[in-house]
Motif scaffolding. Structure first.
Motif, PDB file in Angstrom:
ATOM      1  N   HIS B  95       0.902  -1.194   0.088  1.00 26.42           N
ATOM      2  CA  HIS B  95       0.056   0.080   0.008  1.00 26.42           C
ATOM      3  C   HIS B  95       0.856   1.400  -0.097  1.00 26.42           C
ATOM      4  CE1 HIS B  95       0.999  -0.509   4.340  1.00 26.42           C
ATOM      5  NE2 HIS B  95       0.500   0.621   4.610  1.00 26.42           N
ATOM      6  N   TRP B  99      -0.012   3.984  -2.858  1.00 25.81           N
ATOM      7  CA  TRP B  99      -0.654   5.194  -2.425  1.00 25.81           C
ATOM      8  C   TRP B  99       0.453   6.162  -2.560  1.00 25.81           C
ATOM      9  CZ3 TRP B  99      -3.193   2.962   2.625  1.00 25.81           C
ATOM     10  CH2 TRP B  99      -4.374   2.296   2.267  1.00 25.81           C
ATOM     11  N   THR B 100       1.575   5.937  -3.182  1.00 28.57           N
ATOM     12  CA  THR B 100       2.432   7.245  -3.289  1.00 28.57           C
ATOM     13  C   THR B 100       2.824   7.204  -4.716  1.00 28.57           C
ATOM     14  OG1 THR B 100       4.421   5.504  -2.820  1.00 28.57           O
ATOM     15  CG2 THR B 100       3.664   6.934  -1.065  1.00 28.57           C
ATOM     16  N   VAL B 103      -1.918   8.426  -8.231  1.00 29.28           N
ATOM     17  CA  VAL B 103      -3.410   8.030  -8.482  1.00 29.28           C
ATOM     18  C   VAL B 103      -4.100   8.203  -6.858  1.00 29.28           C
ATOM     19  CG1 VAL B 103      -5.097   6.225  -8.509  1.00 29.28           C
ATOM     20  CG2 VAL B 103      -3.211   6.518 -10.332  1.00 29.28           C
ATOM     21  N   THR B 104      -5.273   9.030  -6.707  1.00 29.13           N
ATOM     22  CA  THR B 104      -5.710   9.152  -5.537  1.00 29.13           C
ATOM     23  C   THR B 104      -6.053   7.801  -4.854  1.00 29.13           C
ATOM     24  OG1 THR B 104      -7.964   9.452  -6.155  1.00 29.13           O
ATOM     25  CG2 THR B 104      -6.572  11.486  -5.981  1.00 29.13           C
ATOM     26  N   ARG B 105      -6.130   7.741  -3.563  1.00 36.88           N
ATOM     27  CA  ARG B 105      -6.527   6.430  -3.024  1.00 36.88           C
ATOM     28  C   ARG B 105      -8.138   6.152  -3.471  1.00 36.88           C
ATOM     29  NH1 ARG B 105      -4.221   6.979   2.916  1.00 36.88           N
ATOM     30  NH2 ARG B 105      -2.323   8.196   2.456  1.00 36.88           N
ATOM     31  N   THR B 292      -9.096   6.175   2.678  1.00 34.19           N
ATOM     32  CA  THR B 292      -8.550   7.556   2.040  1.00 34.19           C
ATOM     33  C   THR B 292      -8.114   8.335   3.414  1.00 34.19           C
ATOM     34  OG1 THR B 292     -10.753   8.207   2.064  1.00 34.19           O
ATOM     35  CG2 THR B 292     -10.060   7.806  -0.137  1.00 34.19           C
ATOM     36  N   ARG B 293      -8.741   8.062   4.492  1.00 29.56           N
ATOM     37  CA  ARG B 293      -8.343   9.107   5.817  1.00 29.56           C
ATOM     38  C   ARG B 293      -7.551   8.237   6.770  1.00 29.56           C
ATOM     39  NH1 ARG B 293     -11.872  13.716   4.305  1.00 29.56           N
ATOM     40  NH2 ARG B 293     -12.251  12.610   2.530  1.00 29.56           N
ATOM     41  N   SER B 296      -2.471   3.754   7.391  1.00 30.52           N
ATOM     42  CA  SER B 296      -1.248   4.304   7.190  1.00 30.52           C
ATOM     43  C   SER B 296      -0.846   3.317   6.201  1.00 30.52           C
ATOM     44  CB  SER B 296      -0.208   4.381   8.237  1.00 30.52           C
ATOM     45  OG  SER B 296       0.000   3.116   8.846  1.00 30.52           O
TER      46      SER B 296
END
Lengths: 299, 296
Positions: B95, B99-100, B103-105, B292-293, B296
């Motif tokens: 992840h 997630w880096t 592209v948005t999560r 999204t929030r 980690s």
């Protein structure tokens, strides 16, 4: 030039434990900065906060002057991030991994990434799970470099590598970033890995930043003075004593500042970077931090 | 992102399709054998011809493999496809890679869920429809209520619910195997809860009342499509409850038993499928919020 990373009173708490506390640092542009500290010092926490894989508990971090909270996508496009242990998809081939980078990033330089991998002789059709740890690290690096990032973050990139592979990895890193003048922040718990490649050093321990500065300046301003045994309260004028240690006959003082003249019987000994780092880590209360600078931050 | 999803999930997609195709083929085969057999005499039992095909179909029908398959499949789909969707990324640390990228999560998760869920949901749809065909080949008047969960709206909705639950639980726990266990437990609780507490009462049941206690049997005869939702209760002339169930009382004046009529079947299918779909939407929303929030 705007700092690629600027943290202000940044802190992160997990449950009751502070992984990072009151961290204010500014990573300089166009340099290779090393983040060093023992395991569990808060290095990964700091890097994860920069990429917004974590949310800060206190303070804030800005990347190129922008908040990752508000403008994450804009920043991720400009940032290459290689997480600890270089996570990759084991069932993907090397060329699948590059396709992953190509399809998930608006900025992508396929030729550059392929050239990086050719240089270290990694076959494109091989599956990730069949690569050695060193090769996987190289693929992770190529994947991050394919974005032609302005900021490259590497979390313990060589921790799994043998000494020869470490040297090769670091050499490749220097070559790759030299062309674009990329700002790099890489972490390690082994100072030896960073010494040859870094211009800037940040020492972090027990969740706090202890030292931040240009390596040349740090080496120039720290001295190891050895002389006859003195009382522990003795403080040479004009310098700060970071650490003092005494044997029966002689005293050693690790000091910071300009040494105007050496008193009789005292001599200055070489203080290599590794020794300097260990000195600070052994005195958790000691700190050498640049004065905070005020900087205009664009909205 | 579509290519990445395809590349990551093509193997489990192939497995799922193979299992689904196998189940569909088995049901279609049994339905076909029932259709071609011509022994109308034993109308309420399975009827197969004497050839080898009939024998095989009889074997399959006896063990009710496809019936169990249809009940278990949604749960397994949720556990084996839903749970790892986010959890495997977290347990492998990938992840931090995904997630880096640029592209948005939100997009990462929505594309992944859409491209995995939609093809997977085709299986319960096809199998559920085939099951309805099969039931209509069985006997003269099959009671559909007995196989409520095996009809197409329910198979699809419960699979969607299981998938959404699996993704959400996997995202929160971050490890596939524990997430699978939790998903299965939650899935069973919700499904049994709905079937036992909700289903009998989506619409108030109809009361069947009889004063002719000498010929009364429970459940009453003459309602082949009905679902009897309770035991018969017996009352005295003053309307006081004497007993429930099979104990007969000599003071009883009349008996009452409640049922859902057969023409409510598709209405009930719609209601329970809608409930499961709304729950699925809630878990999908929660998974998106969490990814999204929070995580980690």
């Amino acid at each position: 030039m705007i700092a690629p990373i600027q943290a202000t009173s940044l802190g992160k708490r997990f449950g009751r434990t502070w992984a990072l506390r009151d961290c204010s640092i500014r990573v300089p542009a166009g340099k290779i900065a090393g983040l060093v500290g023992p395991n569990g010092a808060g290095k990964t926490t700091f890097l994860n906060l920069v990429a917004r894989l974590l949310e800060p508990t206190t303070g804030e971090v800005r990347v190129f002057g922008r908040s990752p909270r508000a403008q994450l996508m804009l920043l991720l496009d400009r940032m290459g991030y290689v997480a600890q242990d270089t996570p990759l998809y084991p069932s993907f081939t090397v060329s699948d991994m590059l396709a992953f980078g190509r399809r998930l990033n608006s900025r992508w330089d396929q030729a550059f990434a392929e050239q990086r991998l050719r240089r270290v002789e990694i076959p494109m059709e091989k599956q990730i799970r069949h690569l050695s740890g060193g090769q996987q690290s190289q693929v992770g690096l190529a994947l991050a470099l394919g974005k032609r990032p302005e900021l490259l973050i590497l979390d313990e990139p060589v921790a799994r590598l043998d000494p020869l592979a470490r040297r090769e990895f670091m050499q490749g890193l220097i070559e790759a970033v030299a062309e674009d003048g990329t700002s790099v922040l890489l972490s390690s718990h082994v100072i030896g890995d960073l010494e040859r490649v870094c211009d800037y050093l940040i020492i972090i321990s027990q969740g706090r930043v202890q030292v931040a500065g240009d390596i040349d300046a740090l080496l120039g301003s720290h001295h190891l003075l050895v002389g006859p045994r003195v009382d522990d309260s003795v403080r040479p004028p004009g310098v700060d004593v970071v650490k003092a240690s005494h044997t029966e006959r002689q005293s050693s003082l690790w000091v910071r500042g300009a040494v105007p003249h050496m008193p009789d019987g005292w001599r200055e000994e070489a203080l290599p970077l590794e020794e300097l780092v260990i000195t600070y880590l052994s005195v958790p209360g000691a700190a050498a931090l640049p004065r905070p600078e005020l900087e205009e931050v664009p909205a | 992102m579509s290519w990445v999803t395809w590349r990551q999930h093509r193997l489990e997609g192939a497995w799922t399709l193979a299992i689904g195709a196998l189940l569909a083929a088995a049901i279609a085969f049994v339905a076909y054998e029932l259709h071609v057999a011509s022994c109308g005499a034993i109308a309420n039992d399975y009827c197969f011809s004497d050839d080898i095909g009939g024998k095989i179909a009889q074997g399959l029908a006896r063990f009710n493999l496809y019936q169990y398959g249809l009940v278990v499949l949604p749960a397994l789909t949720g556990a084996f496809i839903g749970c790892p969707l986010v959890a495997r990324e977290i347990e492998n640390g990938t992840h931090r890679l995904a997630w880096t990228q640029g592209v948005t999560r939100l997009r990462w998760l929505v594309v992944k869920m859409t491209l995995v869920f939609v093809p997977v949901l085709v299986i319960p749809a096809v199998v559920g429809i085939l099951e309805a065909v099969l039931i209509n080949q069985m006997g003269s008047r099959p009671n559909h209520w007995a196989v409520f969960d095996q009809h197409a709206p329910m198979t699809v909705a419960s699979t969607l619910f299981a998938l959404a639950l699996g993704v959400a639980v996997g995202a929160v726990i971050g490890r596939s195997i524990p997430a699978m266990a939790v998903t299965l437990v939650l899935f069973v609780i919700v499904r049994i809860g709905l079937a036992e507490l909700g289903r009998p009462n989506y619409v108030a049941p109809v009361a069947f009342t009889t004063h002719d206690l000498n010929t009364f049997s429970s459940p009453p005869v003459g309602f082949p499509d009905a679902w009897w939702v309770d035991q018969a209760s017996q009352y005295d002339a003053g309307g006081h409850l004497l007993s429930s169930g099979f104990k007969y009382s000599t003071q009883a004046a009349y008996a009452v038993q409640h049922y859902q009529p057969g023409d409510r079947f598709w209405q009930f299918q719609t209601i329970e499928s809608a409930i499961l779909t709304v729950l699925a939407a809630a878990f999908i929303g929660f998974a998106i919020y969490w990814v999204t929030r929070r995580v980690s």
